[in-house]
Design an enzyme around this catalytic site. Structure first.
Site, mmCIF file in Angstrom:
data_model
loop_
_atom_site.group_PDB
_atom_site.id
_atom_site.type_symbol
_atom_site.label_atom_id
_atom_site.label_comp_id
_atom_site.label_asym_id
_atom_site.label_seq_id
_atom_site.Cartn_x
_atom_site.Cartn_y
_atom_site.Cartn_z
ATOM 1 N N TYR A 53 0.817 -1.221 0.000
ATOM 2 C CA TYR A 53 0.000 0.000 0.000
ATOM 3 C C TYR A 53 0.846 1.264 0.000
ATOM 4 C CZ TYR A 53 -3.595 -3.286 1.722
ATOM 5 O OH TYR A 53 -4.446 -4.349 1.899
ATOM 6 N N HIS A 114 1.153 -11.438 2.343
ATOM 7 C CA HIS A 114 0.050 -10.757 1.670
ATOM 8 C C HIS A 114 -0.639 -11.630 0.622
ATOM 9 C CE1 HIS A 114 -1.357 -6.464 0.400
ATOM 10 N NE2 HIS A 114 -2.328 -7.334 0.277
#
Length: 283
Positions: A53, A114
């Site tokens: 992110y 992730h």
């Protein structure tokens, strides 16, 4: 079921507790810190970030600016598969902590792989690195994201400790039943991303969603969050606007009844209902 509140938590396998509602900061690179502060003002104590992110530093800054004791907040980050493998993942944890900042005593409450891309050998190496980082005190709890049963079975077969959490896309149109069943059998908590469908046309305004929302005089997004909570998931809701952040936490003054839940459950389209990347079948 016991009455839920914004302060409700679930117990992790590590003994720590995790707030049942979290703020996600995916694709929030303009004002992630301000979104975090708005969430803290609204009573949230859980923020979900990731290396991918690009906003771990802003989240860390917001934590310090909030004035809330670090022990009262629950902060998550993640390492992407381009840093899988034992040594790369160890380094990725240190990089994430450096970006998060602070006085050197910082830690993540939860740190995840992730995604399962990159192959079995690198996945397991990265998972071993997260376990090692937990033992050294850099991470309190470790888990995975977007892992399907075959990826989770690899961890079992390797004789390694199981993740405490699997963060996957879960919403009425994409219920990931096989993964949820595996996780529940093994006491792995489910975190639900995309719980409010990111305003996906044809889904957020589906007649069943609208009907249930009108019945309870609530927004469709609030109904979807409530569905997730009543399913026993930990929804991660994303918004950049303070009024929506507040609205997303206004889900504790009503309860979906059995028929509401059945109606929403009937919307499942399997993998075809996913609105995000959903790499749960990666090799």
């Amino acid at each position: 079921m016991s009455k839920l509140t914004l302060q409700s938590t679930a117990k992790l396998a590590t003994g720590y507790t995790i707030p049942l509602l979290g703020l996600g900061v995916y694709k929030n690179n303009e004002n992630p810190g301000e979104a975090c502060l708005a969430a803290f003002r609204a009573g949230y104590r859980h923020v979900d970030s990731a290396t991918m992110y690009g906003n771990e530093a802003q989240v860390g800054d917001a934590v310090r600016r909030s004035g809330i004791p670090r022990s009262e907040l629950f902060i998550t980050s993640k390492v992407a598969s381009n840093s899988h493998g034992y040594e790369p993942a160890l380094a990725a944890v240190d990089t994430s902590l450096a970006k998060f900042g602070g006085d050197g005593s910082q830690y993540f409450d939860l740190y995840l792989l992730h995604d399962p891309k990159g192959g079995k050998e690198k996945r397991l190496g990265a998972w071993k690195a997260l376990i090692e980082s937990k033992k050294s005190g850099k991470l309190r709890t470790v888990g995975v994201s977007n892992f399907g049963p075959k990826h989770l079975d690899e961890i079992v077969e390797a004789g390694l400790e199981l993740p405490a959490v699997n963060q996957i896309e879960v919403q009425p149109f994409c219920q990931q039943k096989e993964i949820v069943e595996w996780c529940r059998k093994h006491d792995v908590l489910i975190q639900a991303y995309c719980p409010i469908l990111r305003m996906a046309p044809g889904k957020i305004d589906h007649p069943i969603v609208v009907k249930v929302a009108e019945k309870h005089k609530k927004q469709a997004t609030q109904v979807l969050i409530r569905w997730s909570l009543q399913k026993g998931y930990i929804p991660l809701v994303k918004s950049t606007k303070e009024e929506r952040i507040k609205a997303n936490a206004d889900v504790y003054d009503f309860e979906l009844d059995e028929q509401d839940m059945k109606d929403l459950d009937s919307l499942d389209m399997g993998a075809n209902g996913a609105i995000a990347w959903n790499p749960v079948d990666a090799d």
